[in-house]
Design an enzyme around this catalytic site. Structure first.
Site, PDB file in Angstrom:
ATOM      1  N   HIS A   1       0.787  -1.234   0.000  1.00 32.13           N
ATOM      2  CA  HIS A   1       0.000   0.000   0.000  1.00 32.13           C
ATOM      3  C   HIS A   1       0.829   1.299   0.000  1.00 32.13           C
ATOM      4  O   HIS A   1       0.649   2.168  -0.842  1.00 32.13           O
ATOM      5  CB  HIS A   1      -0.903   0.043   1.245  1.00 32.13           C
ATOM      6  CG  HIS A   1      -1.735  -1.180   1.437  1.00 32.13           C
ATOM      7  ND1 HIS A   1      -2.920  -1.386   0.775  1.00 32.13           N
ATOM      8  CD2 HIS A   1      -1.549  -2.268   2.231  1.00 32.13           C
ATOM      9  CE1 HIS A   1      -3.446  -2.543   1.152  1.00 32.13           C
ATOM     10  NE2 HIS A   1      -2.628  -3.102   2.038  1.00 32.13           N
ATOM     11  N   ASP A   2       1.667   1.464   1.024  1.00 29.08           N
ATOM     12  CA  ASP A   2       2.214   2.797   1.327  1.00 29.08           C
ATOM     13  C   ASP A   2       3.107   3.410   0.245  1.00 29.08           C
ATOM     14  O   ASP A   2       3.073   4.637   0.051  1.00 29.08           O
ATOM     15  CB  ASP A   2       2.952   2.764   2.674  1.00 29.08           C
ATOM     16  CG  ASP A   2       1.985   2.513   3.834  1.00 29.08           C
ATOM     17  OD1 ASP A   2       0.768   2.685   3.644  1.00 29.08           O
ATOM     18  OD2 ASP A   2       2.455   2.149   4.924  1.00 29.08           O
TER      19      ASP A   2
END
Ligand code: BDR
Ligand code: CA
Length: 313
Positions: free
Chosen positions: A243-244
């Protein structure tokens, strides 16, 4: 030399947080002026330690790391050891960090640094719960004009949530903080589950990092192999969404992403849908958009960018 964008990464490392920090430190377009840590995936003393470890892994012990809020604004802390392990960075063997955290509290440093900045000089990249950012905005609302944009990982609309059926982890942990941020008037770019679930990391790609033969390649591959197992087992996905780093990839190559300007509000009252990002995708409420809600990615380009940049460390 490219003109560098000044960014602050606000984070709770976290495997994907670690890859986001490495990607940023490997990218000449970005000047990481500080890393601020928050409680999230694991408690604060571990996220702060982990941020030091990752900066040192990148060969950047000079990056200033600040410890911030150890609990959400209103609710009790919820953590994610089931995904990130007891240390938050399970997988590789880590020696203790050699460097020290900065003495100043992350929120004090955010306020001071932003007050000293020119209008729109700094971009914030929060990839954990939004507690530090919201606390800084509450302490000193004048900092809002100093922020160019907030590019944040959090929320989910079309694919629902990952910690509850309705809420994504970062927003769920501190929905009140997310509410403050979404109402701040600062332009927001949201990297929700809707887009991160469209770039799935395969074991073959992880192997290419191992094959780099560098310490960064080896540790990244060990981290991501550990992290990958959870989504493979629980969701039966072909790989796990990492995700990040989407926030950092967007800053480097925005053309990899497509989104829509929308009005987003965060649910802070219902126990059933606490932390839900309610996206007015079709403009039903006729509100001014407060966010670019990203939902499409060139996934090949994203993984190529991460590989190319991590290979330079
Ligand atoms: C988010 O939650 C955390 O576990 C990850 O680090 C990411 O920031 C995904 O929902
Ligand atoms: Ca995170």
């Amino acid at each position: 030399m490219v003109e560098q964008k000044k960014i602050i990464i606000d984070t709770d490392p976290g495997h994907d947080d670690a890859i986001a920090i490495l990607l940023a430190l490997a990218s000449p377009e970005l000047d990481v002026i500080g890393v601020t840590c928050v409680a999230g995936n694991v408690p604060l003393h571990l996220t702060a330690r982990n941020a030091l470890l990752v900066c040192e892994l990148a060969g950047r012990p000079d990056v200033k790391v600040f410890s911030g809020c150890d609990r959400p604004m209103v609710r009790k802390l919820v953590t994610a050891e089931a995904i990130h392990g007891e240390t938050g960075l399970d997988g590789p063997q880590w020696d203790p960090p050699t460097g020290q955290l900065q003495d100043q509290h992350a929120v004090d440093w955010l306020v001071e640094t932003l007050l000293d900045a020119e209008d729109k000089e700094i971009t914030l990249c929060p990839v954990g719960p939004l507690t530090n950012i919201a606390m800084a905005l509450v302490r000193e609302p004048k900092i809002a004009s100093k922020v160019d944009q907030i590019v944040s990982m959090g929320g989910g609309y079309f694919v629902g949530g990952n910690i509850t059926p309705a809420a994504e982890f970062n927003i769920f942990v501190d929905p009140h903080a997310a509410d403050v941020v979404y109402r701040s008037g600062i332009p927001i770019v949201a990297m929700p589950l809707d887009v991160t679930h469209k770039a799935l990391m395969t074991q073959d790609w992880i192997q290419t990092l191992e094959d780099l033969g560098t310490e960064v390649g080896r540790k990244s591959s060990q981290l991501l192999s550990f992290y990958n197992r959870f989504d493979l087992e629980r969701y039966g996905m072909a790989g796990s969404p990492v995700h990040d780093p989407a926030t950092i990839a967007y800053l480097i190559e925005p053309d990899l992403y497509t989104g829509k300007e929308v009005y987003v509000e965060v649910e802070t009252r219902s126990s059933l849908t606490m932390g839900m990002t309610v996206v007015d995708y079709w403009g039903a409420r006729r509100k001014e958009p407060n966010c670019l809600w990203v939902s499409k990615v060139n996934d090949e380009g994203f993984f190529q960018l991460m590989y190319d940049r991590l290979a330079t460390l």
